[in-house]
Design an enzyme around this catalytic site. Structure first.
Site, PDB file in Angstrom:
ATOM      1  N   ARG A  19       1.305   2.627  -2.864  1.00  0.00           N
ATOM      2  CA  ARG A  19       0.806   4.003  -2.717  1.00  0.00           C
ATOM      3  C   ARG A  19       1.683   4.975  -3.494  1.00  0.00           C
ATOM      4  NH1 ARG A  19       0.222   6.511   2.905  1.00  0.00           N
ATOM      5  NH2 ARG A  19       2.273   5.588   3.189  1.00  0.00           N
ATOM      6  N   SER A  53      10.199  -1.537   1.119  1.00  0.00           N
ATOM      7  CA  SER A  53      10.324  -2.252   2.404  1.00  0.00           C
ATOM      8  C   SER A  53      10.720  -3.711   2.219  1.00  0.00           C
ATOM      9  CB  SER A  53       9.015  -2.138   3.187  1.00  0.00           C
ATOM     10  OG  SER A  53       8.729  -0.790   3.429  1.00  0.00           O
ATOM     11  N   ASP A  58      11.329   1.809   5.684  1.00  0.00           N
ATOM     12  CA  ASP A  58      10.219   2.399   6.460  1.00  0.00           C
ATOM     13  C   ASP A  58      10.633   2.783   7.888  1.00  0.00           C
ATOM     14  OD1 ASP A  58      10.486  -0.256   7.180  1.00  0.00           O
ATOM     15  OD2 ASP A  58       8.354  -0.701   7.243  1.00  0.00           O
TER      16      ASP A  58
END
Length: 900
Positions: free
Chosen positions: A522, A586, A640
């Site tokens: 993203r 992550s 995250d």
């Protein structure tokens, strides 16, 4: 003229459908807690929760008390392919002085007869389970307990009404135990209707309805527990003894009762009671025929108007006469012979008319019985939410067995009334005795199975003392990870993130965020406004990462990422702006500063070469330089979990802990710099990414790891690593459940001992299925559907057990997670030096968000283990996107303050 008399006894299909609807309404009334006291159909719970599954085996005793003779049975069941059983029995008389004496005399007599039976069958030295068929109205609160409501059938034993008949029998047997060396355990009290269903259920596992149609009438069926208000719990099913003979006692059938029904009722022993039974059972049909013939004779339509003594004598025409007169194959000879014996001297026209009366009366009985049975079948089908249902009805009773036309008529009408049910009618053999033994055998099997299941699931039930030990061990491991000399060997790595503050509300501006953590990538533009109208606006675009890129070279991967950023900047019209950027990466990284993160190792299917051991921020900067189209200010590389804490911290300044409880499991928190020995400086705070998933990798929690945990670990991609995560995170819970289900199936406790191909497949049991199966709103039927989707053909009992297994696994996960979190909040309290701590935990992850019980059990465990901490849980909104932008904004703010 004859038909004029019989007109009201003929019932059309429309009338029968109406009776069916009335009976369905009565069933609902009987099942409701508030409506049951006024319901005529009492819908008594029998506490029989399971049907035979064919695995019952062993020797069982049964005694049957309910008429002029008492009977003792021995039933042997063989766990073979044929599911065969052997039945032996003895009759004993029930003398008048016993059935009208005291309770002690009655039960002593039963015990004496049973002792005699055991001696003749050479069973004295065996410990045997026993079922008692007690065909009198009882209120049951357990399978092995029943309070007698009232005696019927000429029994008038003193001191038994309103007492538990099972405990009376046990007392009588106890007297014999020492003297005669017998050991009998009374496991079940059974009604003969339930016994009929269970007997047929042994031969046909589709049987879930029992019907008695003889001198009395009754029906039972398997009802969903969630509909039975009179019994606690809503899991599974229970057999309901409808006691349908009383249907209509409130006037619900008055429009269908004829003058003959009313006359018969007035002359009975219990006027106004059991009105439905009086319209259909064989005890009354002969009398109904007599009353009709008497009136017709008085009006000169029969026997030349001569009323004989037989027609005036109550009970003179019996059901056996009616059955014999309806043997059409024998013409009118039977009818003529019976009427002559009754001194009625009929003409041929009289014989035709009488035969017609018998037919109409018995046909009405079959019609009404069919309507009520159709109501039960419809309810069963609706409970199962099926468009079409196959089922079996177990039947017993003299009227059904001996009447030449009754069975055929009943079958035909039932099939006409419920065309959506494919019904098989199965005749019961020795239903009351063999059925009691069958109920006992099922109860015995379930008790043994329960012991074995409890033993298998016991290691998952963690007492409070064990959870305290886990909390203390976690606390010790946290300290090892923070200290310079022990950090290298610590399992809980306590990685510094170089995030040194949480949002204070003054953050503002435009920020870019990148989120790389799986097969999708993203890019986000986040606009943060400060002041009174502070807000966060987000715009994002998702890009796929093809497998060849994930597993190609590092240069190709980062070039692809930069290509996606370029597309996004152009899409948003901001290509020329040099915006600050936060990079949520992550994967395990070792950070040396907020904008430096060295990849420790790839996970989640990534295998890009020349990346491990390299700084991912440098690799991103290099790729931007190679493209030479735009420039970005990479401020922070973010985990995250930290993003989750920051997102919630923006809403609640008291949030200093971030928790991920989803596919993976991790936690971060703000630690005092003076406690972080591996980073220079003692002032202020820094967020520590605990990476607590590796807790226990040194064996410190081996005492609570089960054999199933070990199997899951050994079959994973990283055996021996992330042991705590493998007990608490969504990625592994389904696999733990699958291992338990395989073991239960191997032991014959589940899925009839058959391990399906799908159950052998690793990873089939995803954690989302745990969440669905454990949902309180989900009926067992839907649980069965989920299991069917997984290729697991389950019974109702299987579904209950699967739900239980899911429950213990997810509960343990939440408790262990809670124990770890309790260690952190206690540490925070001590850091602050306060008696009572108030703190907020920002949480993200599908397990916490979607599982119906995980969040509650987690909260309860923290409260129990850290009673001096008031912990508020706050759901995070997009920790990896919004959180990354907020970390970047905080880092820029702190950087500007430092420069000033």
């Amino acid at each position: 003229q004859v038909d004029r008399y019989l007109y009201h006894l003929r019932l059309s299909d429309d009338v029968l459908l109406d009776v069916m609807a009335r009976f369905q309404a009565e069933m609902v009334k009987g099942l409701g807690r508030d409506t049951n006291p006024t319901a005529t159909v009492k819908m008594l719970p029998s506490f029989v929760r399971s049907l035979p599954d064919g695995s019952e085996k062993g020797d069982f005793l049964a005694v049957d008390l309910g008429g002029s003779q008492f009977r003792a049975y021995q039933v042997k069941m063989f766990d073979d392919a044929k599911q065969s059983s052997q039945l032996e029995s003895n009759f004993y008389p029930t003398p008048k002085e016993v059935i009208q004496g005291s309770g002690a005399e009655l039960f002593d007599y039963i015990a004496d007869c049973l002792l005699d039976f055991m001696e003749t069958k050479n069973l004295k030295h065996k410990k045997l389970p026993l079922g008692l068929t007690f065909s009198f109205p009882c209120k049951q609160t357990k399978l092995e307990e029943g309070v007698l409501l009232a005696w019927t059938k000429h029994f008038k034993v003193r001191g038994v009404q309103d007492t538990d008949v099972v405990s009376s029998l046990r007392k009588a047997l106890q007297k014999h135990k020492a003297s005669f060396d017998i050991d009998v355990d009374v496991l079940a009290l059974v009604n003969d209707t339930v016994g009929t269903m269970m007997t047929c259920g042994y031969d046909d596992q589709r049987c879930e309805v029992g019907l008695i149609i003889g001198t009395g009438t009754n029906a039972c069926y398997m009802e969903e527990m969630r509909h039975i208000d009179l019994v606690e719990g809503d899991e599974g099913r229970m057999c309901i003894n409808t006691e349908w003979g009383a249907f209509g006692d409130d006037g619900a059938l008055d429009d269908l009762r004829t003058e003959f029904d009313r006359e018969l009722d007035l002359g009975s022993l219990n006027p106004g009671k059991q009105l439905f039974e009086k319209m259909i059972s064989s005890l009354y049909l002969g009398e109904l025929v007599r009353l009709i013939l008497l009136k017709m004779t008085k009006e000169g339509l029969l026997f030349n108007g001569k009323v004989s003594t037989a027609l005036l004598t109550k009970g003179k025409i019996e059901m056996k006469h009616v059955s014999a007169m309806e043997k059409y194959k024998e013409g009118l000879s039977n009818t003529k012979e019976i009427l002559t014996e009754l001194n009625l001297f009929p003409s041929e026209e009289d014989c035709v008319a009488v035969q017609h009366v018998c037919t109409i009366v018995s046909f009405r009985s079959a019609n009404l019985c069919a309507a009520a049975l159709a109501a039960i079948l419809t309810r069963l089908r609706e409970n199962k939410k099926l468009l079409r249902m196959r089922t079996t009805v177990g039947i017993d009773g003299g009227l059904y067995k001996t009447h030449p036309q009754y069975a055929k008529r009943l079958h035909k009408v039932v099939r006409r009334l419920v065309p959506t049910c494919d019904v098989r009618f199965l005749l019961s053999v020795s239903g009351s005795g063999r059925g009691a033994a069958m109920v006992t055998a099922v109860a015995h099997r379930l008790a043994i199975q329960r012991q074995r299941i409890d033993a298998m699931l016991a290691p998952f039930l963690l007492p409070l003392g064990t959870l305290r030990e886990v909390k203390d061990k976690m606390r010790a491991e946290l300290e090892y990870g923070l200290k310079r000399e022990t950090q290298a060997n610590a399992t809980v790595k306590m990685l510094p993130t170089y995030v040194c503050g949480t949002p204070d509300g003054t953050e503002k501006g435009k920020f870019l965020a990148l989120d790389l953590g799986g097969t999708n990538f993203r890019v986000l533009l986040v606009k943060i406004k400060s002041g009174r109208r502070r807000s966060v606006q987000m715009y994002n675009k998702i890009f796929a990462i093809p497998l060849e890129i994930m597993q190609g070279t590092g240069e190709e991967l980062f070039d692809h990422i930069v290509q996606c950023i370029a597309d996004f900047l152009e899409y948003m019209g901001i290509k020329g702006a040099r915006l600050p950027l936060g990079f949520t990466f992550s994967f395990p990284c070792r950070q040396a500063s907020i904008d430096k993160g060295t990849l420790v190792g790839w996970t989640k299917g990534f295998k890009a070469t020349d990346c491990e051991g390299e700084d991912v921020v440098d690799m991103l900067r290099e790729a931007i330089r190679r493209r030479n189209e735009f420039d970005l200010d990479i401020v922070a590389v973010v985990n995250d979990t930290v993003g989750t804490m920051m997102t919630c911290g923006y809403e609640d300044p008291n949030c200093e802990i971030g928790l991920i409880a989803g596919t993976g499991s991790n936690l971060c928190y703000m630690e005092d710099m003076k406690n972080i020995e591996i980073v220079e400086g003692n002032e202020g705070k820094m967020c520590i990414n605990t990476e607590w998933g590796a807790f226990g990798d040194n064996g410190c929690i081996d005492n609570i790891r089960t054999k199933y945990d070990k199997e899951v670990d050994e079959g994973s991609l990283n055996p021996g690593k992330q042991r705590y995560e493998k007990m608490t995170s969504g990625m592994y819970l389904g696999e733990i459940v699958r291992q338990i289900l395989i073991d239960l199936t191997k032991q014959g406790l589940l899925f009839r001992g058959q391990i399906s191909e799908s159950l052998r497949k690793r990873g089939i049991f995803e954690t989302k299925f745990l969440s669905q199966i454990e949902s309180d709103r989900l009926a067992l039927l839907q649980v069965r559907r989920i299991l069917q989707q997984l290729g697991l053909d389950s019974t109702c009992d299987d579904s209950i057990l699967v739900k239980e297994v899911c429950g213990v696994v997810s509960r343990r996960a939440a408790q262990l997670c809670g124990a770890g979190l309790a260690a952190i909040v206690e540490k925070k309290r001590e850091n602050r030096g306060v008696e009572r701590l108030q703190i907020t935990v920002g949480v993200d992850g599908t397990l916490y968000k979607l599982h119906p019980h995980f969040s509650r059990v987690l909260r309860e465990t923290v409260k129990e283990l850290a009673p001096q901490c008031d912990v508020t849980f706050m759901l995070s909104e997009d920790g990896s996107g919004k959180g990354a932008a907020l970390i970047t904004a905080v880092a820029k703010r702190l950087h500007n303050v430092g420069q000033k």
